[in-house]
Write a protein that holds these residues in place. Structure first.
Motif, short mmCIF file in Angstrom:
data_model
loop_
_atom_site.label_atom_id
_atom_site.label_comp_id
_atom_site.label_asym_id
_atom_site.label_seq_id
_atom_site.Cartn_x
_atom_site.Cartn_y
_atom_site.Cartn_z
N ARG A 1 -44.51 15.54 -4.06
CA ARG A 1 -44.89 14.24 -4.79
C ARG A 1 -43.91 13.70 -5.90
O ARG A 1 -43.69 12.57 -6.04
N CYS A 2 -43.40 14.77 -6.56
CA CYS A 2 -42.28 14.30 -7.57
C CYS A 2 -41.18 13.82 -7.08
O CYS A 2 -40.80 12.57 -7.44
N ALA A 3 -40.60 14.26 -5.80
CA ALA A 3 -39.55 13.56 -5.37
C ALA A 3 -39.95 12.35 -4.53
O ALA A 3 -38.97 11.33 -4.58
N LEU A 4 -40.99 12.24 -3.98
CA LEU A 4 -41.44 10.65 -3.57
C LEU A 4 -41.59 9.70 -4.64
O LEU A 4 -41.45 8.73 -4.48
N ALA A 5 -42.25 10.44 -5.54
CA ALA A 5 -42.68 9.30 -6.67
C ALA A 5 -41.15 8.84 -7.51
O ALA A 5 -40.93 7.70 -7.61
N ARG A 6 -40.03 9.68 -7.45
CA ARG A 6 -38.74 9.43 -7.87
C ARG A 6 -38.17 8.21 -6.75
O ARG A 6 -37.58 7.25 -7.29
N ALA A 7 -38.39 8.63 -5.37
CA ALA A 7 -37.94 7.71 -4.63
C ALA A 7 -38.55 6.22 -4.72
O ALA A 7 -37.81 5.06 -4.75
N GLU B 1 -37.13 4.16 -7.40
CA GLU B 1 -35.93 3.83 -7.23
C GLU B 1 -35.85 2.64 -6.11
O GLU B 1 -34.84 2.29 -5.49
N GLY B 2 -37.20 2.26 -5.80
CA GLY B 2 -37.35 1.06 -4.93
C GLY B 2 -37.64 1.28 -3.42
O GLY B 2 -38.02 0.39 -2.53
N ALA B 3 -37.95 2.73 -3.26
CA ALA B 3 -38.45 3.01 -1.86
C ALA B 3 -39.84 2.69 -1.70
O ALA B 3 -40.42 2.72 -2.50
N ARG B 4 -40.23 2.37 -0.44
CA ARG B 4 -41.45 1.93 0.10
C ARG B 4 -41.56 2.52 1.38
O ARG B 4 -40.68 3.05 2.01
N GLY C 1 -41.88 3.57 4.95
CA GLY C 1 -41.01 3.26 6.24
C GLY C 1 -39.43 3.32 5.81
O GLY C 1 -38.43 3.54 6.46
N ASP C 2 -39.37 3.87 4.29
CA ASP C 2 -37.64 3.87 3.97
C ASP C 2 -37.62 5.26 3.96
O ASP C 2 -36.22 5.71 3.71
N VAL C 3 -38.40 6.11 4.17
CA VAL C 3 -37.90 7.65 4.09
C VAL C 3 -37.80 8.16 5.48
O VAL C 3 -38.56 8.14 6.35
N GLU C 4 -36.48 8.68 5.65
CA GLU C 4 -36.07 9.44 6.87
C GLU C 4 -36.72 10.58 7.11
O GLU C 4 -37.38 11.17 8.11
N ALA C 5 -36.49 11.63 6.09
CA ALA C 5 -36.90 12.81 5.92
C ALA C 5 -37.26 13.44 4.57
O ALA C 5 -36.73 12.96 3.83
N ILE C 6 -37.93 14.41 4.74
CA ILE C 6 -38.29 15.29 3.35
C ILE C 6 -38.24 16.76 3.45
O ILE C 6 -38.67 17.28 4.66
N ALA C 7 -37.38 17.51 2.79
CA ALA C 7 -37.19 18.75 3.03
C ALA C 7 -37.96 19.42 1.77
O ALA C 7 -38.14 18.94 0.46
N VAL C 8 -38.69 20.74 1.89
CA VAL C 8 -39.26 21.55 0.90
C VAL C 8 -39.17 22.86 1.13
O VAL C 8 -39.25 23.45 2.36
N THR C 9 -39.25 23.57 0.11
CA THR C 9 -38.89 25.06 0.05
C THR C 9 -40.32 26.00 0.43
O THR C 9 -40.11 27.29 0.31
N TRP D 1 -49.48 12.29 1.47
CA TRP D 1 -48.46 11.71 0.70
C TRP D 1 -47.47 11.13 1.77
O TRP D 1 -46.87 10.20 1.81
N ILE D 2 -46.76 12.50 2.40
CA ILE D 2 -45.86 12.17 3.13
C ILE D 2 -45.80 11.20 4.50
O ILE D 2 -45.16 10.60 4.72
N LEU D 3 -47.20 11.33 4.74
CA LEU D 3 -47.54 10.39 5.98
C LEU D 3 -47.51 8.91 5.59
O LEU D 3 -47.15 8.25 6.14
N GLU D 4 -47.97 8.72 4.28
CA GLU D 4 -47.97 7.46 3.50
C GLU D 4 -46.57 6.54 3.80
O GLU D 4 -46.44 5.85 4.25
N PHE D 5 -45.70 7.57 3.44
CA PHE D 5 -44.21 7.07 3.47
C PHE D 5 -43.33 7.05 4.91
O PHE D 5 -42.30 6.62 4.89
N GLY D 6 -44.27 7.41 5.79
CA GLY D 6 -43.73 7.38 7.36
C GLY D 6 -42.30 8.30 7.40
O GLY D 6 -41.43 7.75 8.19
N ALA D 7 -42.05 9.30 6.89
CA ALA D 7 -41.08 10.12 7.20
C ALA D 7 -40.98 10.61 8.72
O ALA D 7 -41.87 10.64 9.24
N GLU D 8 -39.93 10.50 9.18
CA GLU D 8 -39.77 11.07 10.68
C GLU D 8 -39.87 12.58 10.79
O GLU D 8 -40.64 12.93 11.60
#
Ligand code: THU
Length: 120
Positions: free
Chosen positions: A56-62, A65-68, A70-78, A88-95
């Motif tokens: 959520r921290c990374a998505l909030a930063r995005a 920076e203007g991301a909405r 559909g703008d997220v291609e991927a997210i990686a997490v440890t 949250w990840i679903l909301e931003f439509g990551a592939e």
């Protein structure tokens, strides 16, 4: 950027986590379709439920920076994303969601991680 590279960014970010209570450091990295990468970490608080997950921290930063959606291609997490972060990840439509689970680097679609999800 490969999924392994993105995971490497998440792993490097984890060193900056603020997790004095659980001592469980988590890093995340969001890859935007325009190539930008925004990292995040978990940020805990003495009032435990107020802690923030790395995704959520990374998505909030995005978003800042203007991301909405559909703008997220991927997210990686440890770590394996918690239920709330899956929403949250679903909301931003990551592939792709790239994460470590049981010592294995998994790549999943958000709808695989959260099937039959809530949507307005
Ligand atoms: N945590 C994350 O950052 N992301 C997740 O998806 C799972 C859990 C964090 C929250 C808390 O600071 C620590 O891991 C232990 O639960």
């Amino acid at each position: 950027m490969t999924d392994q590279d993105l995971y490497g960014r998440a792993k490097a970010a984890a060193a900056g986590a603020y997790a004095p209570y659980s001592k469980f450091l988590v890093g995340a990295a969001v890859l935007l379709r325009d190539g930008r990468v925004l990292t995040g970490v978990n940020v805990e608080n003495a009032s435990y439920p107020l802690g923030m997950c790395a995704e959520r921290c990374a998505l909030a930063r995005a978003v800042a920076e203007g991301a909405r959606p559909g703008d997220v291609e991927a997210i990686a997490v440890t770590a394996s994303p918690c239920g709330g972060c899956r929403q949250w990840i679903l909301e931003f439509g990551a592939e792709r969601v790239v994460f470590m689970h049981g010592g294995e680097l998994l790549v999943r679609r958000p709808d695989e991680l959260l099937p039959d999800s809530f949507q307005l």
